[in-house]
Design an enzyme around this catalytic site. Structure first.
Site, PDB file in Angstrom:
ATOM      1  N   ASN A  68     135.211 -63.158 -41.598  1.00  0.00           N
ATOM      2  CA  ASN A  68     133.989 -62.111 -41.979  1.00  0.00           C
ATOM      3  C   ASN A  68     133.369 -62.639 -43.256  1.00  0.00           C
ATOM      4  OD1 ASN A  68     133.769 -60.647 -39.507  1.00  0.00           O
ATOM      5  ND2 ASN A  68     135.370 -59.021 -40.172  1.00  0.00           N
TER       6      ASN A  68
ATOM      7  N   ARG B 157     132.072 -43.182 -45.528  1.00  0.00           N
ATOM      8  CA  ARG B 157     133.387 -43.851 -45.924  1.00  0.00           C
ATOM      9  C   ARG B 157     133.837 -43.712 -47.298  1.00  0.00           C
ATOM     10  NH1 ARG B 157     134.864 -48.928 -42.273  1.00  0.00           N
ATOM     11  NH2 ARG B 157     134.036 -47.996 -40.009  1.00  0.00           N
TER      12      ARG B 157
ATOM     13  N   SER C  39     134.219 -61.094 -32.859  1.00  0.00           N
ATOM     14  CA  SER C  39     134.366 -59.630 -32.696  1.00  0.00           C
ATOM     15  C   SER C  39     135.210 -59.202 -31.275  1.00  0.00           C
ATOM     16  CB  SER C  39     132.926 -58.870 -32.422  1.00  0.00           C
ATOM     17  OG  SER C  39     133.204 -57.580 -32.431  1.00  0.00           O
TER      18      SER C  39
ATOM     19  N   HIS D 184     126.014 -56.761 -36.781  1.00  0.00           N
ATOM     20  CA  HIS D 184     127.205 -56.114 -35.619  1.00  0.00           C
ATOM     21  C   HIS D 184     127.958 -55.148 -36.256  1.00  0.00           C
ATOM     22  CE1 HIS D 184     131.143 -56.101 -33.913  1.00  0.00           C
ATOM     23  NE2 HIS D 184     130.501 -56.051 -32.618  1.00  0.00           N
ATOM     24  N   ASN D 185     128.744 -55.507 -37.219  1.00  0.00           N
ATOM     25  CA  ASN D 185     129.491 -54.557 -38.269  1.00  0.00           C
ATOM     26  C   ASN D 185     128.788 -53.389 -38.525  1.00  0.00           C
ATOM     27  OD1 ASN D 185     131.355 -56.559 -37.237  1.00  0.00           O
ATOM     28  ND2 ASN D 185     132.478 -56.481 -39.355  1.00  0.00           N
TER      29      ASN D 185
ATOM     30  N   ALA E 146     137.922 -63.791 -46.122  1.00  0.00           N
ATOM     31  CA  ALA E 146     136.679 -64.175 -46.707  1.00  0.00           C
ATOM     32  C   ALA E 146     136.816 -64.110 -48.279  1.00  0.00           C
ATOM     33  CB  ALA E 146     135.613 -62.905 -46.036  1.00  0.00           C
TER      34      ALA E 146
ATOM     35  N   GLU F  38     128.306 -51.090 -36.068  1.00  0.00           N
ATOM     36  CA  GLU F  38     129.856 -50.711 -35.661  1.00  0.00           C
ATOM     37  C   GLU F  38     130.047 -49.453 -36.384  1.00  0.00           C
ATOM     38  OE1 GLU F  38     134.030 -52.311 -36.662  1.00  0.00           O
ATOM     39  OE2 GLU F  38     132.803 -53.503 -35.304  1.00  0.00           O
TER      40      GLU F  38
ATOM     41  N   LYS G  91     127.060 -61.209 -37.098  1.00  0.00           N
ATOM     42  CA  LYS G  91     128.355 -60.542 -37.152  1.00  0.00           C
ATOM     43  C   LYS G  91     128.207 -59.582 -38.144  1.00  0.00           C
ATOM     44  CE  LYS G  91     132.631 -59.543 -36.175  1.00  0.00           C
ATOM     45  NZ  LYS G  91     133.268 -59.095 -37.419  1.00  0.00           N
TER      46      LYS G  91
ATOM     47  N   MET H 182     144.328 -62.155 -36.057  1.00  0.00           N
ATOM     48  CA  MET H 182     143.377 -62.827 -35.336  1.00  0.00           C
ATOM     49  C   MET H 182     143.709 -64.277 -35.228  1.00  0.00           C
ATOM     50  SD  MET H 182     140.939 -60.617 -34.477  1.00  0.00           S
ATOM     51  CE  MET H 182     139.548 -61.369 -34.241  1.00  0.00           C
TER      52      MET H 182
ATOM     53  N   LEU I 252     147.506 -67.954 -39.733  1.00  0.00           N
ATOM     54  CA  LEU I 252     148.024 -67.250 -38.715  1.00  0.00           C
ATOM     55  C   LEU I 252     148.290 -65.869 -38.980  1.00  0.00           C
ATOM     56  CD1 LEU I 252     150.518 -70.011 -37.454  1.00  0.00           C
ATOM     57  CD2 LEU I 252     148.331 -69.466 -36.782  1.00  0.00           C
TER      58      LEU I 252
ATOM     59  N   GLY J 258     138.677 -57.922 -32.083  1.00  0.00           N
ATOM     60  CA  GLY J 258     140.073 -57.120 -32.583  1.00  0.00           C
ATOM     61  C   GLY J 258     141.089 -58.252 -32.144  1.00  0.00           C
TER      62      GLY J 258
ATOM     63  N   ARG K  76     102.539 -43.684 -58.906  1.00  0.00           N
ATOM     64  CA  ARG K  76     102.743 -44.850 -59.486  1.00  0.00           C
ATOM     65  C   ARG K  76     101.382 -45.155 -60.209  1.00  0.00           C
ATOM     66  NH1 ARG K  76     103.046 -48.971 -56.322  1.00  0.00           N
ATOM     67  NH2 ARG K  76     104.551 -50.217 -57.625  1.00  0.00           N
TER      68      ARG K  76
END
Length: 632
Positions: free
Chosen positions: A273, A457, A299, A357-358, A247, A361, A354, A179, A176, A301, A608
């Site tokens: 996730n 980031r 997804s 997707h992230n 996770a 994002e 997912k 999410m 709990l 939030g 090479r």
């Protein structure tokens, strides 16, 4: 104890002689509900056929099942009801429950052939002869998703067992956090009876589930637990348990904790996730124990989980059939009103999608951040004016959830200051961007925009080093002369490349893992509820039904050609003005490489071969034998 019932149809099923009518009548009286005997709805032709000793075929049953389905739908407009019907095959039960997927329960009365034969011999006046009993057992496909009751028990014992099962929750959720709480409220608010569990930690996490239940009126029928065994035993079988925990090791720990109380046919759903290879491992591990495992990307939030998230389920397809009523009911809706949720693929497919997707994002967020910096510093615009501009962009093809929330962010003040100026410039991450980058590298997909967003980031985290470098090098940013429309079109261009790279990653994963992913369906699920929902995603839904590569589509190619000069000028002027624009630059470089029919890779192959004798192929025989040159 009389169960608290949601509005539903209770189908009492089993072979003739199992006591469907008797138990159905008794249960109806006990619960004060109307009862309907399926035998009364057989057409005369069916009765005559069975009386002559001939079993019914599928065509005979079709009209009969449709009639009972109509009865069920009509009764549900008023209240619950109980219907006795043999429904021996899975497809018969599907016909019986069509259109009421979230509003029925099956009660299966089962017994041995000898038990049922003895019961039938003691009854009289029924149109079905004893000779057809064996054909019924031959036809029977025992249901998995049903309250299973042994007819050897007395009617009173059978009633108590049924009532006890009906009183249990139909769906359980563990964890709990933000999410998990939102999903519980969503499920309960849609009329589902749920059980909620949160661990008990003395002095830290005490009575979390009970306190949460008391805070929200929609949870009045929910059951709250901090003891795992009691939680698991509170659920109807087959149990459906969704994990909303961190996770990694926490998921494995919870699985091991619930396993001693689980039964064959139960379903575990990981809504966190999780890394897709972990999901694949858990899928195989639980399959050996007779338990189905689903990895579901969620997804949207906190608000999305409450109002309607985008859900990306992968795992056991049969298990999905048993949980789709819950997931599709609580999910967001696409522009046509369909659930932003559908079965996508086996094993770890849902969590891979997912993860991708992230990745998209991460890039979308970084692109907006770069555009913001160019407008704020390069064009000397105040946050509220940039918000005006982003809202204007949202009126057209650039409309997206992320651009909408950015406009709202830019309007927020704290005192006399813009809040955006007070936020520390160190971006955190939870690992999904890193996983996507690693997966792209492993699968050979150049997801350059995502990789640049991730590394942006990472470099933001080196705040003290950046401050020292700024003092040492004193970079003076220059004003940008280019028109704002060029920045807009550069952003448009980069977004197309970003989505192309994300879809390319999904395609390669689909082929490598034999998932048979439907790119159009994935984009449809992303049209609402999720963080990357946008007008552009909506355009990709029909396009991907026909195209494999969106960059080769005439419409997309036209958009890129229209925006090419803008992104070239924007990147050039931004670099000359000392602005870090890693994602805009990555998008342009990728496109310039992608459209080269003659790249510089021939030099790489020659190098090479020079130092490692790796060999090379020639233009006149691209699939032929390797050549080697003695370069010395």
């Amino acid at each position: 104890m009389r169960p608290h019932l949601k509005k539903q149809v209770i189908f009492i099923i089993g072979v003739s002689g199992s006591g469907k009518s008797t138990i159905g009548n008794l249960l109806a009286k006990e619960l004060d509900l109307p009862f309907f005997d399926g035998d009364d709805y057989h057409p005369e032709s069916n009765r005559e056929k069975m009386a002559s000793g001939k079993p019914l075929n599928d065509e005979d049953r079709k009209g009969w099942l449709m009639a009972l389905n109509t009865v069920a739908k009509e009764e549900l407009k008023k209240n619950s009801c109980i219907i006795a019907c043999s429904a021996l095959k899975k497809k018969y039960r599907q016909q019986l429950s069509e259109g009421i997927e979230n509003e029925f329960r099956f009660v299966f009365l089962h017994g041995s052939f000898d038990q049922i034969l003895q019961r039938m011999e003691s009854r009289s006046g029924h149109f079905m002869p004893l000779s057809l009993l064996q054909s019924q057992f031959d036809t029977l496909e025992p249901p998995e998703n049903a309250i299973r009751v042994d007819v050897i028990n007395t009617p009173e014992q059978i009633l108590e067992q049924i009532k006890s099962e009906l009183n249990k929750s139909e769906f359980g959720l563990i964890g709990l956090g933000v999410m998990g709480k939102s999903l519980c409220r969503n499920l309960a608010g849609k009329g589902f009876y749920i059980s909620m569990y949160n661990r008990h930690v003395d002095g830290k996490e005490e009575d979390i589930a009970l306190t949460f239940k008391k805070d929200f009126p929609e949870l009045h029928t929910a059951k709250a637990f901090d003891k795992m065994q009691a939680f698991v035993h509170s659920l109807q079988t087959p149990r459906k348990i969704m994990l909303m925990v961190n996770a990694g090791k926490a998921v494995d720990q919870v699985i091991e904790e619930i396993l001693p109380f689980m039964s064959t046919g139960d379903i575990v759903i990981d809504g966190g996730n999780s890394y897709y290879l972990d999901t694949q491992r858990r899928y195989e591990y639980l399959k050996e124990k007779g338990i189905s495992f689903m990895g579901v990307g969620v997804s949207g939030g906190e608000e999305g989980a409450l109002q309607g998230p985008s859900l990306m389920p992968g795992g056991d397809p049969d298990a999905y059939d048993k949980i789709k009523g819950y997931l599709e009911t609580i999910s967001a809706r696409d522009p046509d009103g369909n659930a932003c949720c559908s079965y996508l693929g086996k094993g770890g497919a849902g969590h891979f999608i997912k993860m991708a997707h992230n990745g998209v994002e991460y890039s979308e967020m970084q692109l907006i951040a770069e555009v913001y910096q160019l407008l704020r510093q390069g064009k000397n615009m105040q946050p509220d004016k940039i918000a005006d501009l982003f809202e204007e962009w949202c009126q057209g093809e650039l409309n997206s959830y992320l651009l909408e929330i950015t406009a709202k962010i830019l309007r927020r003040k704290e005192g006399n200051n813009w809040l955006i100026d007070l936020i520390l410039d160190k971006a955190a991450n939870k690992g999904t961007g890193n996983w996507t980058t690693v997966a792209a590298s492993q699968l050979g997909i150049p997801a350059t925009v995502l990789t640049s967003a991730l590394y942006s980031r990472y470099i933001s985290a080196f705040k003290s080093s950046r401050e020292k470098a700024s003092a040492l090098y004193s970079p003076e940013k220059l004003s940008l002369e280019l028109p704002i429309v060029h920045i807009k079109n550069a952003y448009r261009f980069a977004r197309i490349i970003n989505h192309h790279q994300g879809i390319s990653l999904l395609k390669e994963a689909s082929e490598s893992y034999a998932w048979e992913l439907d790119m159009s369906e994935i984009c449809r699920i992303w049209t609402n509820g999720c963080i990357i929902r946008s007008a552009f995603i909506e355009t990709l839904v029909p396009l991907l039904k026909k195209e494999k590569d969106i960059l080769l589509n005439a419409h997309i190619a036209g958009m890129l050609k229209e925006s090419y000069a803008a992104i070239t000028q924007t990147v050039s002027e931004a670099v000359l003005g000392h602005y870090p624009i890693p994602c805009l630059t990555a998008a342009l470089n990728y496109f310039n490489s992608y459209k080269e029919d003659r790249s510089n890779a021939n030099m790489i192959q020659a190098q090479r071969d020079f130092f490692g004798a790796h060999g090379y192929r020639k233009n006149d025989d691209p699939e032929g034998d390797l050549h080697h040159t003695n370069w010395s």
